[in-house]
Design an enzyme around this catalytic site. Structure first.
Site, mmCIF file in Angstrom:
data_model
loop_
_atom_site.group_PDB
_atom_site.id
_atom_site.type_symbol
_atom_site.label_atom_id
_atom_site.label_comp_id
_atom_site.label_asym_id
_atom_site.label_seq_id
_atom_site.Cartn_x
_atom_site.Cartn_y
_atom_site.Cartn_z
ATOM 1 C CB SER A 102 -0.963 -0.055 1.190
ATOM 2 O OG SER A 102 -1.994 0.890 1.041
ATOM 3 C CG ASP B 90 -7.006 -1.926 -3.356
ATOM 4 O OD1 ASP B 90 -7.630 -1.171 -2.585
ATOM 5 O OD2 ASP B 90 -5.791 -2.178 -3.224
ATOM 6 C CG HIS C 72 -5.912 -2.283 0.291
ATOM 7 N ND1 HIS C 72 -5.162 -1.612 -0.646
ATOM 8 C CD2 HIS C 72 -5.298 -2.047 1.484
ATOM 9 C CE1 HIS C 72 -4.157 -0.998 -0.060
ATOM 10 N NE2 HIS C 72 -4.203 -1.252 1.225
#
Length: 697
Positions: A553, A638, A674
């Site tokens: 991320s 995501d 995600h």
């Protein structure tokens, strides 16, 4: 009409992006999907020679997992609640056992007591490729179970309700919910939040059980696009706390769930002021607050009377100090119990727990002591405010997750182990951990947590070792030295695993993030990480040809930036769901969560931020040069890092990589979001895939 912030540039800057065509908000464009399938096929071919290693790593992960296991139980009213797993089943099962009414101090369920299964996530997940369940919460009377479920990975949930007496589903169903729900004082009411078109939680609703969602009452709408909205309850269950929050500013409202009417409205505690953050809990007669008021960057502990807040006069002008502020102690969270205040925070770069008597006498404060040099500790699940015990969770790089009950009445805060994670085949005495410090370009000492096999460096002339350097470094998030069984296949093969506690995180206090690791100090994050890598090489721990780096991320932003700055320093890179197309994303408020992020990176519609952000944006700084091997992983659904960011980055890297021996691989999971696979076995296979890529280098 587009939201561009308060001080946008008069003339927007036009830029070219040859891979912009990969953006598809619908996630249904066949040309784009075919491109992703081709990428996946290419990656599978490039990794095909590692099938045996991948399978061996997977078996090791399964070998370290107690497949049939029971988690830690916590007492909540007349029940002990817990989760368990069963060998061969992918998801957890939520259960409870009765707690004896004549023994309120009992903290563990009787093994012979009859178990009631509340929710089997394996049943919920049947026929689904992805199933994320959260917010599993019994009603105050313990007769109805609420839970939220997401089948796509986009983090927008449906909430369902089960009658625990009959096991039947109730007709109530809430759609489009941002997370879970909070029950009212009784099981007749629930509160929940919904999102706007950009997936920003912004509306608060009250639902009366037995009615249609269309009849629900909207209690509040957060119109400011820089703010998100969330709800929780105080530890004593009396108040619903509603937060309008941004990275810089908080505004809290409370609803008294114990009001005579049962339909009390929202009361503002302290109106928003830019830069003022505060959170609260409640104990008899007072709200206990932790806040950065009056330049207390690491938060001070304060209180205000319940009556003042409910009377509309509980603002900062009447807040009273509980503890004298000190920069060395950071307060992150507080649990207000009937007779004690438990504080979770940081000191000297490590998490800590402090306890104060309910009298709020500062001289009664004591810190819990733990035997290891490096560890993580946090306040655990505590559903009972009227208790003399507090649950804390502890682990270290070598000690599996452990739950303690701490006796708050004893002078030495006596701890009793009530649960510990089972890790088959693991012997902690085989490993060691230590802390190293690297010097950043500006002279700051950057801590690193290091773990490896005991005696790995004892033999003289053994030379540098393979090493994985992990980092994150954003939002003030701390990557603490906690136990993670997933790194054992690395350690057992003689790999050194290192966590870089770089600026942008909050490991050394809020200033590590707020003053030195965001906005126009963001480049410190990347130069800190490079300094850590250089230090490991200089000290003979590893060498560039043996060094892999990993980040997920915002950690993907980290590794993406440093690989542009120092591609010669690393042999391999794993970038998970990487936030790499920072300029395109932060300039487009229609992309989910963009405006909320302006108080993290800056608003690129303003020149001072545009120029600075452009200087480190991974996608924008790819240039023709030899890159190390890169594995980029992502999820189609995501909502936090749109799939096209890693897809575009992979294409641009491949087009510019001049090394004939390294590869850029993209692995795009077309079924998840995600947080990767929700199926625990599938998740282990993903770990094995990533680690095989590293070990092959």
């Amino acid at each position: 009409g587009e939201q561009r912030g308060a001080r946008p540039m008069a003339s927007p800057i036009q830029r070219e992006d040859p891979w912009f065509w990969l953006r598809d908000d619908t996630r249904k464009n066949e040309e784009v999907l075919n491109h992703l399938r081709v990428e996946n096929s290419h990656t599978e071919r490039e990794m095909s020679h590692l099938q045996e290693l991948r399978e061996a790593l997977y078996r090791e992960h399964i070998g370290h997992m107690k497949e049939t296991d029971t988690g830690a139980a916590y007492r909540h009213g007349p029940w002990f609640y817990y989760k368990r797993t069963v060998q061969g089943l992918s998801y957890v099962i939520h259960c409870r056992k009765p707690a004896p009414a004549d023994d309120p101090g009992r903290r563990l369920p009787d093994e012979s007591a009859e178990e009631q299964v509340l929710l089997d996530e394996n049943e919920v997940a049947k026929g689904k490729s992805q199933c994320r369940v959260m917010g599993v919460e019994p009603s105050p009377e313990h007769g109805v179970l609420a839970y939220s479920v997401d089948f796509s990975g986009d983090e927008t949930y449906s909430v369902e309700f089960r009658d625990l007496a009959t096991g039947q589903m109730l007709p109530d169903r809430l759609e489009g919910v941002a997370g879970g729900v909070q029950w009212g004082r009784e099981g007749s009411t629930v509160f929940y939040c919904t999102e706007d078109a950009a997936k920003r939680p912004w509306k608060l609703w009250r639902h009366k059980m037995g009615t249609e969602q269309s009849a629900d009452e909207c209690l509040y709408t957060e119109e400011d696009e820089l703010f998100y909205f969330s709800i929780e309850k105080t530890t004593d269950g009396r108040f619903l706390v509603a937060l309008s929050g941004s990275s810089e500013t908080h505004e809290l409202r409370v609803i008294d769930l114990a009001s005579a009417s049962g339909d009390a409205g929202l009361v503002v505690v302290q109106p928003r002021e830019f830069g003022l953050r505060y959170e609260l809990d409640h104990m008899d007669g007072y709200f206990v607050l932790w806040t950065n008021m009056d330049k207390a960057i690491n938060n001070r502990l304060m209180r205000v009377s319940t009556d003042a807040v409910l009377g509309g006069s509980g603002g900062r002008g009447v807040w009273e100090h509980v503890l004298e502020y000190t920069d060395s102690m950071m307060i992150d969270a507080v649990a207000a119990l009937k007779n004690h205040i438990v504080i979770q925070g940081r000191e000297h770069g490590l998490t800590q727990i402090w306890v104060i008597d309910g009298s709020m006498d500062p001289s009664s404060m004591r810190r819990l002591a733990f035997p290891e040099e490096l560890y993580e500790v946090r306040i655990g699940t505590n559903k009972e405010a009227d208790t003399q015990m507090v649950c804390v969770e502890y682990s270290s790089l070598t000690t599996p997750s452990t739950v303690f009950d701490v006796d708050l009445r004893s002078a030495d805060a006596k701890m009793q182990t009530v649960w510990q994670q089972s890790v088959p085949g693991y012997d902690g005495s085989r490993y060691e951990c230590r802390r190293l410090f690297a010097k950043a370009p500006d002279g700051r000492e950057i801590p690193m947590s290091v773990s490896h096999l005991k005696g790995l460096f004892d033999e003289k002339g053994s030379g540098p070792k393979p090493c994985v350097l992990y980092g994150y470094g954003s939002y003030g998030v701390c990557i603490d030295p906690r136990f993670d069984a997933h790194i054992l296949p690395y350690l057992d093969r003689g790999v050194v695993f290192v966590i870089a506690h770089i600026r942008g995180g909050g490991e050394m206090g809020r200033q590590w993030y707020e003053s030195e690791g965001k906005y126009r100090n963001k480049r410190n994050t990347f130069t800190d990480f490079i300094a850590c890598a250089e230090h490991l090489v200089e000290q003979g721990v590893t060498a560039p040809e043996k060094l892999a780096i990993e980040g997920r991320s915002a950690g993907g932003l980290l590794v993406g930036s440093v690989v542009n700055m120092r591609p010669d320093l690393f042999r391999a890179v794993i970038a998970g769901v990487p936030f790499v197309d920072i300029m395109n994303t932060m300039c487009d408020p229609s992309i989910p969560l963009t405006t909320l992020e302006w108080e993290e990176w800056g608003n690129p519609n303003e020149w001072k931020y545009f120029d600075y952000m452009l200087s480190y944006s991974p996608y924008d700084n790819v240039r023709r040069m030899p890159y190390p091997d890169l594995l980029i992983t992502a999820g189609l659904h995501d909502p936090r890092v749109a799939f096209w960011e890693p897809a575009k980055w992979a294409s641009k890297l491949r087009a510019n990589n001049t090394s004939p021996t390294t590869r850029v691989l993209l692995k795009m999971d077309l079924e998840v979001g995600h947080f990767s696979a929700s199926d625990r076995y599938r998740f282990k296979r993903e770990k094995a895939f990533d680690q095989a890529f590293v070990l092959d280098r």
